[in-house]
Design a protein around this motif. Structure first.
Motif, mmCIF file in Angstrom:
data_model
loop_
_atom_site.group_PDB
_atom_site.id
_atom_site.type_symbol
_atom_site.label_atom_id
_atom_site.label_comp_id
_atom_site.label_asym_id
_atom_site.label_seq_id
_atom_site.Cartn_x
_atom_site.Cartn_y
_atom_site.Cartn_z
ATOM 1 N N ALA A 247 0.840 -1.206 0.000
ATOM 2 C CA ALA A 247 0.000 0.000 0.000
ATOM 3 C C ALA A 247 0.871 1.251 0.000
ATOM 4 O O ALA A 247 0.578 2.213 -0.729
ATOM 5 C CB ALA A 247 -0.945 -0.009 1.194
ATOM 6 N N SER A 248 1.947 1.239 0.771
ATOM 7 C CA SER A 248 2.866 2.393 0.800
ATOM 8 C C SER A 248 3.535 2.580 -0.554
ATOM 9 O O SER A 248 3.657 3.704 -1.041
ATOM 10 C CB SER A 248 3.937 2.209 1.870
ATOM 11 N N LEU A 249 3.970 1.471 -1.159
ATOM 12 C CA LEU A 249 4.597 1.561 -2.481
ATOM 13 C C LEU A 249 3.596 2.087 -3.507
ATOM 14 O O LEU A 249 3.928 2.964 -4.312
ATOM 15 C CB LEU A 249 5.150 0.197 -2.907
ATOM 16 N N ALA A 250 2.374 1.574 -3.467
ATOM 17 C CA ALA A 250 1.341 2.034 -4.404
ATOM 18 C C ALA A 250 1.073 3.529 -4.240
ATOM 19 O O ALA A 250 0.935 4.252 -5.234
ATOM 20 C CB ALA A 250 0.055 1.236 -4.206
ATOM 21 N N ASP A 251 1.016 3.994 -3.000
ATOM 22 C CA ASP A 251 0.791 5.422 -2.755
ATOM 23 C C ASP A 251 1.872 6.267 -3.423
ATOM 24 O O ASP A 251 1.583 7.329 -3.979
ATOM 25 C CB ASP A 251 0.776 5.724 -1.252
ATOM 26 N N ILE A 252 3.092 5.770 -3.389
ATOM 27 C CA ILE A 252 4.211 6.520 -3.979
ATOM 28 C C ILE A 252 4.156 6.475 -5.502
ATOM 29 O O ILE A 252 4.150 7.509 -6.168
ATOM 30 C CB ILE A 252 5.561 5.968 -3.477
ATOM 31 N N VAL A 253 4.133 5.263 -6.069
ATOM 32 C CA VAL A 253 4.298 5.144 -7.526
ATOM 33 C C VAL A 253 3.071 5.581 -8.317
ATOM 34 O O VAL A 253 3.211 6.014 -9.463
ATOM 35 C CB VAL A 253 4.748 3.729 -7.955
ATOM 36 N N PHE A 254 1.884 5.480 -7.719
ATOM 37 C CA PHE A 254 0.704 5.887 -8.470
ATOM 38 C C PHE A 254 0.357 7.358 -8.272
ATOM 39 O O PHE A 254 -0.650 7.838 -8.772
ATOM 40 C CB PHE A 254 -0.485 4.970 -8.171
ATOM 41 N N SER A 255 1.248 8.079 -7.579
ATOM 42 C CA SER A 255 1.072 9.527 -7.477
ATOM 43 C C SER A 255 2.316 10.271 -7.975
ATOM 44 O O SER A 255 2.344 11.496 -7.952
ATOM 45 C CB SER A 255 0.761 9.933 -6.035
ATOM 46 N N ASP A 256 3.313 9.538 -8.455
ATOM 47 C CA ASP A 256 4.568 10.145 -8.924
ATOM 48 C C ASP A 256 5.079 9.349 -10.123
ATOM 49 O O ASP A 256 5.627 8.250 -9.972
ATOM 50 C CB ASP A 256 5.598 10.125 -7.782
ATOM 51 N N ASN A 257 4.892 9.906 -11.324
ATOM 52 C CA ASN A 257 5.263 9.193 -12.548
ATOM 53 C C ASN A 257 6.748 8.848 -12.621
ATOM 54 O O ASN A 257 7.121 7.824 -13.184
ATOM 55 C CB ASN A 257 4.851 9.992 -13.793
ATOM 56 N N GLU A 258 7.600 9.687 -12.056
ATOM 57 C CA GLU A 258 9.038 9.392 -12.069
ATOM 58 C C GLU A 258 9.345 8.162 -11.217
ATOM 59 O O GLU A 258 10.156 7.318 -11.598
ATOM 60 C CB GLU A 258 9.845 10.597 -11.591
ATOM 61 N N LYS A 259 8.712 8.062 -10.060
ATOM 62 C CA LYS A 259 8.897 6.896 -9.190
ATOM 63 C C LYS A 259 8.320 5.642 -9.846
ATOM 64 O O LYS A 259 8.895 4.551 -9.751
ATOM 65 C CB LYS A 259 8.252 7.125 -7.817
ATOM 66 N N LEU A 260 7.177 5.796 -10.528
ATOM 67 C CA LEU A 260 6.592 4.669 -11.245
ATOM 68 C C LEU A 260 7.549 4.159 -12.316
ATOM 69 O O LEU A 260 7.750 2.949 -12.469
ATOM 70 C CB LEU A 260 5.252 5.065 -11.870
ATOM 71 N N LYS A 261 8.181 5.070 -13.025
ATOM 72 C CA LYS A 261 9.138 4.674 -14.071
ATOM 73 C C LYS A 261 10.333 3.946 -13.465
ATOM 74 O O LYS A 261 10.804 2.954 -14.031
ATOM 75 C CB LYS A 261 9.599 5.894 -14.864
ATOM 76 N N ILE A 262 10.823 4.390 -12.332
ATOM 77 C CA ILE A 262 11.940 3.707 -11.663
ATOM 78 C C ILE A 262 11.545 2.255 -11.347
ATOM 79 O O ILE A 262 12.308 1.319 -11.608
ATOM 80 C CB ILE A 262 12.360 4.452 -10.380
ATOM 81 N N LEU A 263 10.347 2.088 -10.812
ATOM 82 C CA LEU A 263 9.886 0.745 -10.470
ATOM 83 C C LEU A 263 9.705 -0.107 -11.726
ATOM 84 O O LEU A 263 10.139 -1.265 -11.766
ATOM 85 C CB LEU A 263 8.578 0.824 -9.684
ATOM 86 N N GLU A 264 9.085 0.456 -12.748
ATOM 87 C CA GLU A 264 8.868 -0.296 -13.990
ATOM 88 C C GLU A 264 10.182 -0.666 -14.661
ATOM 89 O O GLU A 264 10.322 -1.789 -15.178
ATOM 90 C CB GLU A 264 7.991 0.516 -14.952
ATOM 91 N N ASP A 265 11.139 0.249 -14.676
ATOM 92 C CA ASP A 265 12.440 -0.038 -15.293
ATOM 93 C C ASP A 265 13.161 -1.176 -14.566
ATOM 94 O O ASP A 265 13.938 -1.916 -15.168
ATOM 95 C CB ASP A 265 13.328 1.212 -15.315
#
Length: 185
Positions: free
Chosen positions: A66-84
């Motif tokens: 839930a904490s990770l989701a809160d971060i990556v689904f509100s910050d596209n740069e963080k989402l890209k880091i996770l996806e990469d």
């Protein structure tokens, strides 16, 4: 490798898992890339990566999703880091699993960043309001749902991926899947 791979995709809450379950019940091999992703993200290697790149998401040596989701689904740069980090690992596991399958393999994919370019897609389509209701019924919070929907592509993009099935009811979804299978396999 499977002779044919068909990606089953659609936006969050559209009914991909219901579709994949129906396909599996018909005897076809299926693979869920979300399950593969979850296995990878909870590995020791990933825990170290997450702890370094997403402070606060590791609690008692375990991922707080839930904490990770809160971060990556509100910050596209963080989402890209996770996806990469995740996507290359998921692709390797997908290829290993697909190599064990004869015939047609159906693969559930929540976020088809590039894989949709390589394989035929079956897109499950459901109005956003219905998807939100389903996700609320699953216990998701409205803010989380809206953040996730916001990070996904629009309906025109989903519809451009391939064969689109409208998930208006469980029985009509199953019938449309059966029609698709009869036509394509």
């Amino acid at each position: 490798m499977a002779k044919k791979v068909i990606i089953v995709t659609g936006p969050i809450g559209s009914g991909k898992s219901t579709a994949i379950e129906h396909i599996s019940n018909k005897g076809y091999p299926t693979l869920d890339l979300d399950k593969i992703s979850n296995e990878i993200i909870n590995s020791k290697e990933s825990i170290k990566f997450l702890d370094n790149n997403f402070p606060g998401v590791i609690k008692n040596k375990k991922l707080d999703k839930a904490s990770l989701a809160d971060i990556v689904f509100s910050d596209n740069e963080k989402l890209k880091i996770l996806e990469d980090y995740l996507h290359p690992k998921i692709l390797i596991e997908f290829q290993q699993q697909a190599s064990k399958v004869d015939g047609t393999l159906f693969v559930e994919v929540s976020a088809p960043k590039n894989i949709h370019k390589d394989f035929e897609c079956l897109v499950i389509s459901t109005p956003e309001s219905v998807r939100i209701e389903r996700l609320l019924d699953r216990g998701m919070k409205l803010n989380d749902i809206k953040n996730r929907i916001h990070t996904q592509k629009n309906e025109d993009w989903w519809n451009s991926l391939g064969h689109v099935i409208s998930n208006n009811s469980h029985s009509s979804l199953e019938q449309e899947i059966d029609n698709f299978i009869n036509e394509k396999i």
